[in-house]
Design a protein around this motif. Structure first.
Motif, PDB file in Angstrom:
ATOM      1  N   ALA A   1       5.567  17.821  20.600  1.00 31.45           N
ATOM      2  CA  ALA A   1       6.598  16.898  21.091  1.00 31.45           C
ATOM      3  C   ALA A   1       7.574  17.577  22.025  1.00 31.45           C
ATOM      4  O   ALA A   1       8.151  16.927  22.912  1.00 31.45           O
ATOM      5  CB  ALA A   1       7.338  16.280  19.914  1.00 31.45           C
ATOM      6  N   LEU A   2       7.775  18.868  21.871  1.00 34.39           N
ATOM      7  CA  LEU A   2       8.769  19.587  22.677  1.00 34.39           C
ATOM      8  C   LEU A   2       8.194  20.112  23.988  1.00 34.39           C
ATOM      9  O   LEU A   2       8.910  20.784  24.735  1.00 34.39           O
ATOM     10  CB  LEU A   2       9.331  20.767  21.885  1.00 34.39           C
ATOM     11  N   ARG A   3       6.938  19.820  24.297  1.00 32.06           N
ATOM     12  CA  ARG A   3       6.317  20.462  25.450  1.00 32.06           C
ATOM     13  C   ARG A   3       7.032  20.144  26.760  1.00 32.06           C
ATOM     14  O   ARG A   3       7.359  21.028  27.541  1.00 32.06           O
ATOM     15  CB  ARG A   3       4.849  20.057  25.546  1.00 32.06           C
ATOM     16  N   ASP A   4       7.263  18.881  27.045  1.00 31.55           N
ATOM     17  CA  ASP A   4       7.930  18.498  28.287  1.00 31.55           C
ATOM     18  C   ASP A   4       8.627  17.171  28.072  1.00 31.55           C
ATOM     19  O   ASP A   4       8.659  16.612  26.967  1.00 31.55           O
ATOM     20  CB  ASP A   4       6.924  18.417  29.448  1.00 31.55           C
ATOM     21  N   GLU A   5       9.189  16.654  29.136  1.00 33.40           N
ATOM     22  CA  GLU A   5       9.969  15.428  29.027  1.00 33.40           C
ATOM     23  C   GLU A   5       9.117  14.243  28.597  1.00 33.40           C
ATOM     24  O   GLU A   5       9.559  13.393  27.812  1.00 33.40           O
ATOM     25  CB  GLU A   5      10.652  15.131  30.377  1.00 33.40           C
ATOM     26  N   ASP A   6       7.892  14.173  29.088  1.00 32.32           N
ATOM     27  CA  ASP A   6       7.020  13.056  28.704  1.00 32.32           C
ATOM     28  C   ASP A   6       6.694  13.088  27.223  1.00 32.32           C
ATOM     29  O   ASP A   6       6.703  12.052  26.545  1.00 32.32           O
ATOM     30  CB  ASP A   6       5.732  13.100  29.519  1.00 32.32           C
TER      31      ASP A   6
ATOM     32  N   ILE B   1       8.427  14.484  24.903  1.00 26.30           N
ATOM     33  CA  ILE B   1       9.645  14.181  24.140  1.00 26.30           C
ATOM     34  C   ILE B   1       9.849  12.673  24.058  1.00 26.30           C
ATOM     35  O   ILE B   1      10.218  12.128  23.017  1.00 26.30           O
ATOM     36  CB  ILE B   1      10.858  14.868  24.794  1.00 26.30           C
ATOM     37  N   THR B   2       9.564  12.010  25.166  1.00 22.99           N
ATOM     38  CA  THR B   2       9.739  10.554  25.190  1.00 22.99           C
ATOM     39  C   THR B   2       8.709   9.852  24.327  1.00 22.99           C
ATOM     40  O   THR B   2       9.043   8.929  23.570  1.00 22.99           O
ATOM     41  CB  THR B   2       9.642  10.050  26.636  1.00 22.99           C
ATOM     42  N   ARG B   3       7.436  10.278  24.434  1.00 20.56           N
ATOM     43  CA  ARG B   3       6.347   9.555  23.781  1.00 20.56           C
ATOM     44  C   ARG B   3       6.091  10.021  22.348  1.00 20.56           C
ATOM     45  O   ARG B   3       5.715   9.213  21.506  1.00 20.56           O
ATOM     46  CB  ARG B   3       5.066   9.721  24.597  1.00 20.56           C
ATOM     47  N   LEU B   4       6.259  11.305  22.099  1.00 24.75           N
ATOM     48  CA  LEU B   4       5.894  11.857  20.796  1.00 24.75           C
ATOM     49  C   LEU B   4       7.092  12.185  19.919  1.00 24.75           C
ATOM     50  O   LEU B   4       6.949  12.293  18.699  1.00 24.75           O
ATOM     51  CB  LEU B   4       5.052  13.130  20.971  1.00 24.75           C
ATOM     52  N   GLY B   5       8.238  12.372  20.549  1.00 22.01           N
ATOM     53  CA  GLY B   5       9.404  12.838  19.798  1.00 22.01           C
ATOM     54  C   GLY B   5       9.825  11.893  18.692  1.00 22.01           C
ATOM     55  O   GLY B   5      10.234  12.317  17.606  1.00 22.01           O
ATOM     56  N   SER B   6       9.757  10.598  18.957  1.00 29.97           N
ATOM     57  CA  SER B   6      10.235   9.626  17.970  1.00 29.97           C
ATOM     58  C   SER B   6       9.453   9.723  16.674  1.00 29.97           C
ATOM     59  O   SER B   6      10.041   9.778  15.579  1.00 29.97           O
ATOM     60  CB  SER B   6      10.121   8.212  18.562  1.00 29.97           C
TER      61      SER B   6
END
Length: 1585
Positions: free
Chosen positions: A1139-1144, A1146-1151
């Motif tokens: 989830a921390l790899r990049d901005e995408d 973070i947006t898609r997996l972080g939640s």
């Protein structure tokens, strides 16, 4: 050489290009002598003249003139060839008479013998050869004439004929005669005619067959050599007819017939190769231009009689001895026979016009006739030919197709033969029970489809449908004890093209027996094992054509009215690749099918990198839409067959039927599909509510020019009459109206008569074919006519008309196509197929990869299922190799084309086979670490079991090979991969950290469960005795330890380690880190789904002796303590990293990751501290990265952390603080959001006392309070100062180090420290000093904070100034000198801040009552003094001086305050206490000096004056209170000061604008320090921070 041969192209010869080493003329002479010598040995020619041996010395004949000298004579002589042959006796009589007289040869009764024409021909040839220097200039017909006469003479014996054939064969082989020879073309025509009309006396001896062998060899050389370029169509037909006759003659020996077959094969190769030459000459590419250029008369003239007893057969060649026979000429024309001396000579009587005509080289007419003949030879119903002959014909046909298959398809005549006659006969032969016939017919059918399939679309469908029906077993796949049935789900039990069996009511009184239908071949049926193997080989040969399966998919599966042949073929191969198929076929069938199936996959894989070719090919979008519609129609037809209304409604809803209420729309569908049940259709259209549909349905038939029974037959071919009479009547009524209107029959008066006639025909049909009616009782013609008497408008029907109807019904039953009996079934089906062929498009050849995705998506399931089954059941390395390659190729295809479901299925299958993807966690309580040679391995039950299962290891290697590089296409398959990874991790088989893919998480590797025991193998190497082993075992039992692993278990574990290393897990992990976010989402979901449910967290039965991060006293018993689950930590950490790899991400997996982490920490008491602490760290890392997203908020996270039990929070301190520090070091908004949370400060306050956490907690506080974007606000100001105050207080531990030199032995001086050695400062002291500095910095921001707070002045002072001053005052009594000194400096600076005091409010006066007074009060306490006896005395002096300094600093403002008297009184009290304090040597000097300064400044400012001079009540009270109190502890001070003041009489200075006079400013800044300096020497400087 004639003109017809001069323009012919030279082509590659079949025969070897042989030369001759002797003189060609001598060779010919030798052959002449050989033949004549042999003839003279025969009784018939024993008394002939010897001129044929000696030749003649006469002058050269005019015929032997050079070619140039007799050009003018050539044409004339060519016209006289037959005349010279016919009058040979006259021409040779004079020369022979002379020779006879010379040698004195006389016949009987003294007469000279005349030579036989056969002998004289050789004599004449020898005469003509005299003087010939170049045989190439000799006339070809003249050279061959004597030999041809021998061959055509029926009076010669087999040996003599054989010699003549040998001579001509030599001439052709040695190129004595060739294309450059004069009249070569005509000579070859004569030779072809002669050889095919060969005559000799046969005696059924082996020499007869030698002649036939010589004939075959000569014909082969002619066709395959240079003569083939000049032979005409008629000659070729004769040669082929002759060869076929020999092949078909059953009385010939097997060797001869096989030799004839070989020759026939060779000749057919050459003949059919000529098609390509003709195409090049005419530039024809399948457009029919070549065929159009040939007159129809030429096409019709080429005829071949394949009968073994024909004009060119062996029977006509071999004649009985001493008989004279009439030999049929070409095409049945009679030939003359001349009897001379008992010898018979056949002469040709061709006309001059025929001889002058140029013969064109053979071409399409003879080729087409040969192809027709071969096709007819395959007729299975021709009783005149045996199966042996058909086998031979099949071999010849196969060669023709191999040589010129595509060319055959390019020419309409040949293509039509292939479409009809060839295919019809072939497909019937395929159903033969004769193994030889079956093998050859399958081979020919395969070659035919491989080369001509572009024009055999419907024929190919029929053939392949039959093979599928025959080969697809109807039995379920047997269950194996060691194979999960779910692994091979997807293999079809029945092919899609097989229709449901018809109902019990078939429309016939007795249905066709199943056995008969199977023999018929329409339903496949049971075939023998060898037959099945042959069929499988045929299918495999087709499948191994790279584009074949693609063509099936495009031309059949994607067409609505065609079968799903591609899917059925894959299903067929998949099902027969299972080992059990050998039980009803042969052991060769499973590997053959597997090879074909994998070849299909291999071709798709090889085309992956090809450039997509689209020219002239159907659009893939269109085909996709057609497949969609096809599926809908099939489903709709199925529904219709169950309930017509439901089916029509469904089809209308899907857009197939435009309007369900429109009869034309419904009828269009019913007529356009063959998938409707005929019985259901008849019942549907005959109902009253569907009368409009019935009429519309019958309007689609063309009844014009059809007799009524033919029209009735045509409609009953499409549906079955219902059983109810009312429904039948409705159909007959409408049919009668439509037929009468369209056909207008002359023999029928009106529709009523027609109605009765139709009913009568139906009754006649039933009567004739009802098995319950005896033959004698069946209706006769008279009965039929009698039933119809007087119904035709009051008259009878025409008798001939009724007779035609009666005979037609009697000859052929009116019945549905699928209900025909075996006599008419194939015939009817074939006729229908030919009708459809007229409108069907050609098959599209698809050498492209644009359809591979759709095709593979439709066929991958049975392929994977087959690979699974074969993998489990295989025992040979070759099989494993092919299966592994199949897995890999399927994965490549699925990845390239995005067929995620296929790749997921592969991964699931291999995961199941690997035995690693267990649903329940593995038991690690017996894990034992074994150390040997500096290395260690974890021996576990999991690793040992896996190491002993070689098939599971192979499956694992294949699995990770499939995953490696294909990670982007995996979706649901990650679920199984995650389970495997978890099991490998908890058993120490893969790395415990993710440093190879991410360093964002600053945490050590994930700790695993401690092993049950650690064994050093080297130490126990010598203990191998029985007693030693027993002792070890008893020891382990007594200590509740698992037994020590044996060598076999260690070896198995090592094999497991090697296997996992071969899987290249780190490389796969690196690929995963670079996946697109769509693919990562699947992996993240699989990871989070593997977590235990929140209400029942997974507990692993492992040892509980994993130590906590910090030594704390547990509040729970050991049995209640949470068990450490390393798998949980592993999953959460990997999900966080992804989830921390990049901005995408973070947006898609972080939640999802954040949600899982919050669920994990929600019930903190159920988690082991290690798992909890790392989970919190992961959550905080996500919080930092996702600050711009709303799915996780800082207050919520901090509240959860602060809710932990204190002991648990302390155990998790380090990771939690790391996470918090990362957050406050991140975005400024996040830092402010966190700093405003009370839980943030609560956590820091709770963790600050922890030694290992104090530094990190301080860094967090420092980051929040300072920096470019400090996050201190009104809400967190006080807790921040409080935390910093706590850090400063904690620095008191530094006092021990400062006072250490004083702790020497009593009576002894302290040990002096080395000058160059500086003791290391305590970290707590440094933090305390820095904390004071941060508080001071906060003080500088107080005015700004007050302004931003919008608070009232009085309230803002209390909020912002008071905490800082109290903190500094508190640290002024800190036992640590450095902190205390720093605090005093900071306090003085703050108290003197120009922003502290204000005339607008009096809150600032609290600096005395709440800061300075309590400070001095603390310093006066003995316990405080004892913390630093040496330093506290100085601190007291500094405190007293600071009090006086601050009082003087604000004297002007205080003078206006009502409480100044009380304040002054309090100051005097404090001074008094200071003076009365023990150990006050320093104070005794400092306090009086400070008071003097204050009094002088107050006096100069007019604040204190003698009572006599006082002007106000305040001044009087102030003077009185001062005098009274000073007299108590400093008597005489007032008199001393004010006496001197009276003498000076200096007026006070005018106050400045800031409320302080200039002398006061000097006093405030200098006087106290001066007094302090004077009173006591300066204390040693404290160590600077």
């Amino acid at each position: 050489m004639d003109s017809s041969t001069s323009s012919l192209p030279r082509r590659t010869r079949h025969s070897r290009d042989l030369g001759v080493a002797i003189d060609p003329v001598a060779l010919v002479v030798t052959e002449c002598i050989t033949v004549t010598s042999a003839m003279r040995k025969h009784a018939r020619w024993a008394h002939s003249s010897i001129s044929s041996i000696l030749g003649s010395a006469a002058a050269p004949s005019p015929r032997l003139l050079p070619v140039d000298a007799r050009k003018g004579e050539l044409n004339g002589e060519m016209r006289q060839v037959n005349r010279r042959t016919a009058g040979a006796l006259d021409c040779e009589e004079s020369a022979d008479a002379a020779l006879t007289s010379r040698w004195g040869l006389r016949g009987k009764k003294g007469q000279s013998m005349q030579d036989n024409p056969l002998m004289s021909g050789f004599a004449k040839l020898r005469i003509e050869l005299k003087g010939c220097r170049d045989i190439k200039t000799f006339d070809t017909p003249t050279l061959l004439r004597p030999f041809l006469q021998i061959i055509r003479s029926s009076s010669t014996t087999a040996p003599i004929t054989s010699l003549a054939l040998i001579a001509i064969t030599k001439m052709l082989s040695y190129h004595v005669i060739d294309l450059s020879s004069p009249n070569f073309s005509y000579g070859m025509q004569l030779l072809a005619s002669t050889v095919t009309h060969c005559r000799f006396e046969g005696d059924n001896s082996p020499s007869d067959e030698v002649v036939f062998l010589r004939i075959l060899k000569l014909m082969e050389d002619m066709i395959c050599g240079s003569a083939g370029d000049v032979l005409g169509d008629q000659s070729v037909c004769e040669i082929v007819e002759c060869a076929l006759s020999i092949c078909c003659h059953l009385r010939m020996s097997e060797v001869l017939r096989r030799s004839a077959e070989i020759s026939m094969v060779t000749m057919c190769q050459t003949i059919f190769k000529r098609l390509k030459v003709l195409e090049l000459e005419f530039g024809s590419q399948g457009d029919g231009t070549l065929e159009q250029s040939i007159p129809q008369a030429d096409m019709d003239a080429a005829k071949i009689d394949s009968s073994p007893n024909g004009a060119h057969g062996p029977d006509s060649m071999t004649q009985a001895r001493h008989t004279s026979l009439e030999v049929p000429g070409v095409n049945g024309s009679a030939r003359n026979s001349v009897e001379v001396n008992g010898s018979q000579l056949d002469l040709s009587n061709r006309t001059e016009d025929e001889e002058e005509k140029d013969v064109k080289p053979y071409g399409l007419p003879s080729i087409a006739e040969l192809f027709r003949t071969l096709a007819n030879l395959l007729d299975p119903h021709d009783r005149a030919r045996t199966d042996t002959l058909r086998v031979m014909a099949l071999r010849i046909v196969n060669v023709a197709l191999e040589v010129a298959g595509p060319s055959i398809a390019n020419h309409p005549t040949l293509a039509n033969l292939a479409k009809d006659t060839m295919c019809r006969n072939l497909f019937q032969l395929v159903r033969s029970e004769n193994v030889a016939i079956l093998h050859e017919s399958l081979r020919v059918a395969g070659t035919l489809l491989a080369t001509c399939r572009n024009v055999l679309k419907l024929q190919q469908e029929l053939f392949l449908s039959y093979l599928v029906a025959c080969l697809h077993p109807r039995v379920p796949i047997p269950d194996e004890p060691n194979i999960d049935p779910s692994l091979y789900q997807g293999v079809p039990q029945t092919p899609a093209l097989v229709k449901a069996p018809p109902g019990t009511q078939s429309g016939r009184s007795t249905p066709v027996p199943v056995k008969d239908r199977q023999k018929l071949g329409m339903e496949g049926g049971q075939r023998k094992p060898d037959a099945r193997e042959a069929m499988v080989e045929s299918v495999g040969a087709l499948v191994r054509i790279p584009s074949f399966m693609t063509e099936l998919f495009v031309n059949y599966d994607c067409e609505i009215d065609r079968s799903d042949l591609c899917i059925d073929m894959v299903g067929l191969l998949a099902r027969n690749a299972f080992p059990d198929s050998a039980t009803w076929s042969t052991t060769n069938v499973p590997p053959l099918c597997l090879d074909s199936l994998l070849s299909y996959v291999q071709f798709i894989a090889e085309r992956l990198d090809d450039s997509p070719a689209t020219d002239g090919l159907p659009d893939i979008t269109t085909l996709r839409e057609q497949r969609r519609r096809k599926k809908i129609i099939i489903k709709g037809a199925t529904k219709f067959n169950e309930s017509p209304k439901a089916g029509i409604a469904y089809l209308a809803g899907q857009g197939i039927i435009e309007d369900p209420n429109d009869a034309q729309s419904v009828t269009k569908f019913l007529r356009g599909t063959t998938r409707i049940d005929k019985k259901m259709l008849g019942e549907f259209i005959s109902k009253r509510d569907n009368s409009a549909i019935l009429e519309a349905y019958l309007e689609h038939f063309d009844f014009a020019e059809l007799r009524v029974d033919e029209a009735l037959r045509s409609i009953l071919n499409t549906f079955r009459l219902p059983g109810e009479s009312q429904l039948i009547e409705r159909i007959v009524t409408v049919f009668a109206e439509k037929y009468f209107e369209a056909a207008k029959p002359d023999d029928i008066s009106d529709t009523d008569a027609l109605f009765v006639l139709i009913y009568a025909i139906i009754m006649l049909n039933t009567d004739q074919y009802n098995p319950n009616v005896k033959a004698g009782a069946r209706m006769k013609l008279t009965d039929f006519a009698k039933n119809l008497r007087g119904v035709n408008g009051g008259k009878d029907f025409n008798g001939d008309f009724l007779e035609e109807i009666y005979n037609a019904i009697k000859a052929k039953e009116i019945v549905l196509p699928e209900e025909h009996d075996n006599k008419h079934a194939f015939e009817h089906a074939w006729k229908e197929l030919l009708v459809k062929t007229q409108t069907a498009e050609d098959l599209v050849i698809c050498p492209t990869n644009i359809y591979d995705r759709e095709m593979f998506a439709a066929t991958w399931r049975p392929i994977i299922a087959t690979l699974n089954y074969v993998f489990v059941s295989a025992t040979e390395d070759a099989v494993y190799s092919r299966v592994i390659a199949g897995y890999s190729q399927c994965a490549q295809i699925a990845t390239r084309y995005g067929i995620h479901e296929c790749l997921d299925q592969i991964i699931w299958s291999l995961s199941s086979l690997s035995t690693l993807a267990t649903n329940s966690p593995t038991d690690t309580k017996l894990n034992t670490e074994v150390q040997a040679g500096g290395k260690s391995i974890m021996v576990s039950k999991f690793a040992v079991d896996f190491g002993r299962d070689q098939k599971a290891q192979l499956a694992t290697v294949v699995l990770f090979k499939v995953i490696n590089g294909n990670e982007a296409a995996i979706r649901d398959g990650w679920e199984h991969v995650v389970r495997i990874i978890i099991n490998l991790f908890v058993n120490s088989l893969i790395p415990t950290s993710f440093t190879s893919i991410s360093r964002d998480l600053d945490l050590p590797p994930i700790p695993l469960q401690s092993p049950a025991q650690v064994i050093e193998r080297n130490d126990r190497a010598g203990e191998v005795g029985l007693f030693s082993a027993f002792t070890s075992y008893v020891s382990s039992v007594m200590n509740d330890e698992p037994p020590e692993p044996n060598d076999q278990e260690i070896e198995a574990t090592l094999m497991t380690v090697d296997c996992i290393n071969d899987c290249r897990f780190e490389e796969i992990l690196g690929n995963v880190s670079e996946l697109p976010v769509e693919s990562l989402q699947s992996l993240s979901t699989a990871l989070l789904n593997s977590l235990p449910e929140s209400e029942s967290p997974r507990v692993m039965t492992v040892k509980t002796d994993l130590p906590a991060p910090s030594p704390t006293r547990a509040t729970k018993s050991v049995s209640d303590a949470p068990v450490y689950d390393p798998a949980l930590v592993y999953v959460l950490e990997l999900a966080t990293i992804l989830a921390l790899r990049d901005e995408d991400t973070i947006t898609r997996l972080g939640s999802d990751a954040a949600g899982a982490l919050q669920v994990a920490i929600r019930d903190a008491d159920s988690l082991h501290p290690v798992a909890l602490s790392r989970s919190v760290f992961y959550l905080l890392s996500l919080l930092r990265a996702s600050n711009d997203h709303g799915y996780i908020r800082a207050p919520v996270v901090l509240h959860a952390i602060s809710s932990f039990r204190p002991e648990l929070l302390k155990q998790c301190a380090q990771p939690i603080l790391k996470g918090i520090y990362g957050c406050v070091s991140g975005p400024a908004e996040l830092k402010k959001e966190m700093a405003t949370s009370p839980d943030f400060w609560a956590v820091l306050h709770a963790l600050r006392p922890q030694p290992e956490a104090a530094e990190l907690a301080f860094q967090i506080a420092e980051a929040v309070a300072t920096g470019a974007t400090p996050a201190i606000t009104a809400d967190n100001y006080e807790p921040a100062v409080g935390l910093l105050n706590a850090f400063a207080t904690a620095g008191s531990v530094g006092a021990r180090q400062e006072q250490a030199p004083l702790s020497g032995r009593r009576g002894q001086p302290p040990t002096p420290a080395r000058k160059d050695a500086k003791p290391a400062k305590n970290e707590a002291v440094l933090r305390g000093i820095r904390a004071i500095g941060i508080v001071t910095q906060l003080a500088s921001r107080v005015p700004e904070l007050i302004k931003q707070s919008h608070l009232e002045t009085q309230e803002a002072w209390n909020v912002y100034w008071s905490p800082i001053l109290r903190c500094q005052a508190m640290q002024c009594v800190n036992p640590c000198r450095e902190i205390r000194q720093q605090a005093f400096t900071a306090l003085q600076r703050c108290l003197q801040s120009p922003d502290l005091a204000s005339p607008d409010h009096k809150e600032w006066t609290k600096i005395f009552g709440e800061v300075l007074f309590p400070l001095i009060g603390q310093l006066l306490k003995p316990e405080v003094y004892q913390t630093d006896p040496r330093g506290m005395a100085e601190t007291r002096v500094q405190a007293s001086q600071l009090l006086c300094k601050i009082f003087l600093h604000y004297l002007v403002l205080l003078s206006e305050w009502d409480g100044v008297l009380d304040l002054w009184t309090k100051i005097l009290e404090i001074m008094e206490r200071l003076m009365s304090t023990p150990q006050n040597e320093m104070l005794a000097e400092a306090v009086p000096e400070s008071l003097k300064n204050i009094l002088l400044v107050m006096s100069n400012g007019g604040h204190i004056v003698p009572a006599s001079e006082a002007q106000t009540e305040q001044q009087k009270l102030l003077w009185a209170e001062t005098s009274t109190r000073l007299e108590r502890f400093l008597p005489g001070l007032m008199a001393e000061l004010f006496h001197e003041a009276e003498k000076q009489q200096e007026p006070p200075e005018r106050p400045t604008t800031n409320g302080h006079s200039e002398p006061e400013a000097v006093a405030m800044s200098d006087a106290p320090d001066a007094v302090a300096t004077k009173a006591h020497p300066p204390a040693p400087e404290p160590q600077a921070a």
